[in-house]
Design an enzyme around this catalytic site. Sequence first.
Site, PDB file in Angstrom:
ATOM      1  N   VAL A   1      38.163 -80.135  78.502  1.00 55.25           N
ATOM      2  CA  VAL A   1      38.771 -79.757  77.209  1.00 55.25           C
ATOM      3  C   VAL A   1      39.045 -80.951  76.299  1.00 55.25           C
ATOM      4  CG1 VAL A   1      39.796 -77.579  78.020  1.00 55.25           C
ATOM      5  CG2 VAL A   1      41.152 -79.706  78.116  1.00 55.25           C
TER       6      VAL A   1
ATOM      7  N   ASN B   1      44.810 -73.022  79.453  1.00 55.60           N
ATOM      8  CA  ASN B   1      45.630 -73.296  80.629  1.00 55.60           C
ATOM      9  C   ASN B   1      45.448 -74.711  81.180  1.00 55.60           C
ATOM     10  OD1 ASN B   1      46.924 -72.548  83.385  1.00 55.60           O
ATOM     11  ND2 ASN B   1      44.822 -73.151  83.917  1.00 55.60           N
TER      12      ASN B   1
ATOM     13  N   SER C   1      55.144 -74.788  79.062  1.00 57.94           N
ATOM     14  CA  SER C   1      55.974 -75.097  80.234  1.00 57.94           C
ATOM     15  C   SER C   1      57.437 -74.996  79.822  1.00 57.94           C
ATOM     16  CB  SER C   1      55.677 -76.532  80.690  1.00 57.94           C
ATOM     17  OG  SER C   1      56.599 -76.951  81.677  1.00 57.94           O
TER      18      SER C   1
ATOM     19  N   TYR D   1      54.282 -85.626  79.191  1.00 58.70           N
ATOM     20  CA  TYR D   1      54.179 -84.206  79.554  1.00 58.70           C
ATOM     21  C   TYR D   1      55.096 -83.373  78.646  1.00 58.70           C
ATOM     22  CZ  TYR D   1      53.623 -80.066  82.486  1.00 58.70           C
ATOM     23  OH  TYR D   1      53.327 -78.796  82.940  1.00 58.70           O
ATOM     24  N   ALA D   2      56.352 -83.829  78.477  1.00 53.02           N
ATOM     25  CA  ALA D   2      57.292 -83.107  77.613  1.00 53.02           C
ATOM     26  C   ALA D   2      56.750 -83.036  76.187  1.00 53.02           C
ATOM     27  CB  ALA D   2      58.654 -83.793  77.638  1.00 53.02           C
ATOM     28  N   ALA D   3      56.253 -84.159  75.680  1.00 53.35           N
ATOM     29  CA  ALA D   3      55.733 -84.196  74.302  1.00 53.35           C
ATOM     30  C   ALA D   3      54.577 -83.218  74.152  1.00 53.35           C
ATOM     31  CB  ALA D   3      55.272 -85.615  73.962  1.00 53.35           C
ATOM     32  N   SER D   4      53.693 -83.212  75.152  1.00 56.63           N
ATOM     33  CA  SER D   4      52.502 -82.345  75.046  1.00 56.63           C
ATOM     34  C   SER D   4      52.896 -80.873  75.087  1.00 56.63           C
ATOM     35  CB  SER D   4      51.508 -82.659  76.176  1.00 56.63           C
ATOM     36  OG  SER D   4      52.008 -82.247  77.438  1.00 56.63           O
ATOM     37  N   LYS D   5      53.877 -80.524  75.899  1.00 59.09           N
ATOM     38  CA  LYS D   5      54.236 -79.105  76.038  1.00 59.09           C
ATOM     39  C   LYS D   5      55.087 -78.618  74.852  1.00 59.09           C
ATOM     40  CE  LYS D   5      51.898 -78.302  79.788  1.00 59.09           C
ATOM     41  NZ  LYS D   5      50.722 -77.418  79.762  1.00 59.09           N
TER      42      LYS D   5
HETATM   43  N1  LIG Z   1      52.722 -75.811  88.378  1.00 61.64           N
HETATM   44  C1  LIG Z   1      53.774 -75.907  87.619  1.00 61.64           C
HETATM   45  O1  LIG Z   1      54.900 -76.129  88.097  1.00 61.64           O
HETATM   46  C2  LIG Z   1      53.636 -75.711  86.120  1.00 61.64           C
HETATM   47  C3  LIG Z   1      54.806 -75.489  85.376  1.00 61.64           C
HETATM   48  C4  LIG Z   1      54.701 -75.316  84.009  1.00 61.64           C
HETATM   49  C5  LIG Z   1      53.465 -75.356  83.386  1.00 61.64           C
HETATM   50  N2  LIG Z   1      52.355 -75.588  84.133  1.00 61.64           N
HETATM   51  C6  LIG Z   1      51.082 -75.649  83.421  1.00 61.64           C
HETATM   52  O2  LIG Z   1      50.194 -74.715  83.983  1.00 61.64           O
HETATM   53  C7  LIG Z   1      48.844 -75.120  83.713  1.00 61.64           C
HETATM   54  C8  LIG Z   1      48.037 -74.988  84.989  1.00 61.64           C
HETATM   55  O3  LIG Z   1      48.558 -75.904  85.942  1.00 61.64           O
HETATM   56  P1  LIG Z   1      48.605 -75.602  87.513  1.00 61.64           P
HETATM   57  O4  LIG Z   1      49.998 -75.758  87.930  1.00 61.64           O
HETATM   58  O5  LIG Z   1      47.879 -74.362  87.834  1.00 61.64           O
HETATM   59  O6  LIG Z   1      47.837 -76.908  88.046  1.00 61.64           O
HETATM   60  P2  LIG Z   1      46.455 -77.109  88.830  1.00 61.64           P
HETATM   61  O7  LIG Z   1      46.364 -78.588  88.981  1.00 61.64           O
HETATM   62  O8  LIG Z   1      46.423 -76.258  90.046  1.00 61.64           O
HETATM   63  O9  LIG Z   1      45.349 -76.578  87.816  1.00 61.64           O
HETATM   64  C9  LIG Z   1      44.958 -77.278  86.663  1.00 61.64           C
HETATM   65  C10 LIG Z   1      43.465 -77.086  86.451  1.00 61.64           C
HETATM   66  O10 LIG Z   1      43.118 -77.757  85.219  1.00 61.64           O
HETATM   67  C11 LIG Z   1      41.894 -78.433  85.420  1.00 61.64           C
HETATM   68  N3  LIG Z   1      41.759 -79.536  84.464  1.00 61.64           N
HETATM   69  C12 LIG Z   1      42.377 -80.746  84.491  1.00 61.64           C
HETATM   70  N4  LIG Z   1      41.949 -81.502  83.472  1.00 61.64           N
HETATM   71  C13 LIG Z   1      41.050 -80.756  82.781  1.00 61.64           C
HETATM   72  C14 LIG Z   1      40.263 -81.003  81.635  1.00 61.64           C
HETATM   73  N5  LIG Z   1      40.285 -82.175  80.992  1.00 61.64           N
HETATM   74  N6  LIG Z   1      39.454 -80.007  81.180  1.00 61.64           N
HETATM   75  C15 LIG Z   1      39.394 -78.805  81.833  1.00 61.64           C
HETATM   76  N7  LIG Z   1      40.098 -78.544  82.946  1.00 61.64           N
HETATM   77  C16 LIG Z   1      40.929 -79.510  83.409  1.00 61.64           C
HETATM   78  C17 LIG Z   1      41.934 -78.914  86.867  1.00 61.64           C
HETATM   79  O11 LIG Z   1      40.641 -79.225  87.365  1.00 61.64           O
HETATM   80  C18 LIG Z   1      42.600 -77.723  87.550  1.00 61.64           C
HETATM   81  O12 LIG Z   1      41.632 -76.807  88.012  1.00 61.64           O
HETATM   82  C19 LIG Z   1      48.945 -76.523  83.150  1.00 61.64           C
HETATM   83  O13 LIG Z   1      48.818 -76.504  81.739  1.00 61.64           O
HETATM   84  C20 LIG Z   1      50.339 -76.965  83.541  1.00 61.64           C
HETATM   85  O14 LIG Z   1      50.863 -77.961  82.683  1.00 61.64           O
HETATM   86  C21 LIG Z   1      52.412 -75.754  85.480  1.00 61.64           C
END
Ligand SMILES: NC(=O)c1ccc[n+]([C@@H]2O[C@H](COP(=O)([O-])OP(=O)(O)OC[C@H]3O[C@@H](n4cnc5c(N)ncnc54)[C@H](O)[C@@H]3O)[C@@H](O)[C@H]2O)c1
Length: 252
Positions: free
Chosen positions: A63, A89, A143, A156-160
């Site tokens: 992305v 996502n 998030s 991370y905070a800034a991005s979210k």
């Molecule tokens: N797990 C948590 O506690 C949590 C909490 C709040 C928000 N989130 C958000 O949820 C989303 C999914 O995270 P997750 O927890 O399932 O983590 P995860 O690491 O299991 O999944 C993230 C996926 O994103 C893919 N990815 C990474 N960089 C990429 C890129 N440049 N282009 C395309 N794909 C890419 C990875 O290969 C992976 O498959 C994220 O945006 C994360 O910030 C997660």
Amino acid sequence: MNLKDKVVIITGAGSGIGRETAKLFGKHGASVIVSDINSTAAQKVAEEILLDDGKAIAQKTDVTDFKEVEELVSGTLEKHNKIDVMVNNAGIGGKNQAKTADHTLDDWHNVIAVNQTGVFYCMKLVLGVMANQGHGTIVNVASLAGLKPSGNNLSYAASKFAVVGMTKSAALEYGRRNIRINAVCPGFTESALLDQLLAVSPEMGDKLKRFIPMGRFGKADEVAEAICWLASDNSKFITGQTLTLDGGNSLM
Ligand SMILES: NC(=O)c1ccc[n+]([C@@H]2O[C@H](COP(=O)([O-])OP(=O)(O)OC[C@H]3O[C@@H](n4cnc5c(N)ncnc54)[C@H](O)[C@@H]3O)[C@@H](O)[C@H]2O)c1
């Protein structure tokens, strides 16, 4: 929820929340474009959906690469003639848990590139398509860290916070074009990303749970349910909103 024959793109769908979301859309009869920077992981998820009698194809997309996002969006449109839903996502957590003065430049640039600029690229390109076709829904995965302060991970905070801002601003622009844009704000959710955070200090898991009234971390399939609902017509008058899934963490 009627998601049958909806054409749905999900970024970062090779793992965690994205994977469960792709599988749930597949179960509901959608045509799922399982996109991830990790093409092997994306392929595996697409195969799981096919084995479950769903419709899916895998597509390698980073992305942070505008050209690859263009290929994802234009390729989907060519194949399906429409894009009903986009779930932004893909996200990373950053490697360094440190106060702002010690936050590395690498972490800043990498996290902003994926979590913020990546969401902008995807929204910019898919909104052009959705505006032309006269409908669409976008669900961004922000998030809890995009709603309230969290120390030791400024990028991370800034991005979210930015994802929440982009969600609300674009929703304001596109309501009259019949396009809804919302965000989910998960708290700590079991996934590779959380494992990475807990690997720094394994005892942190129990400490964190003390601040969650429901006493546990969330599960990726629980977030997937909310994403599918926000993408479906069951939420058809909701736009520009954030839906928090945190077991009550934000109440503390
Ligand atoms: N797990 C948590 O506690 C949590 C909490 C709040 C928000 N989130 C958000 O949820 C989303 C999914 O995270 P997750 O927890 O399932 O983590 P995860 O690491 O299991 O999944 C993230 C996926 O994103 C893919 N990815 C990474 N960089 C990429 C890129 N440049 N282009 C395309 N794909 C890419 C990875 O290969 C992976 O498959 C994220 O945006 C994360 O910030 C997660």
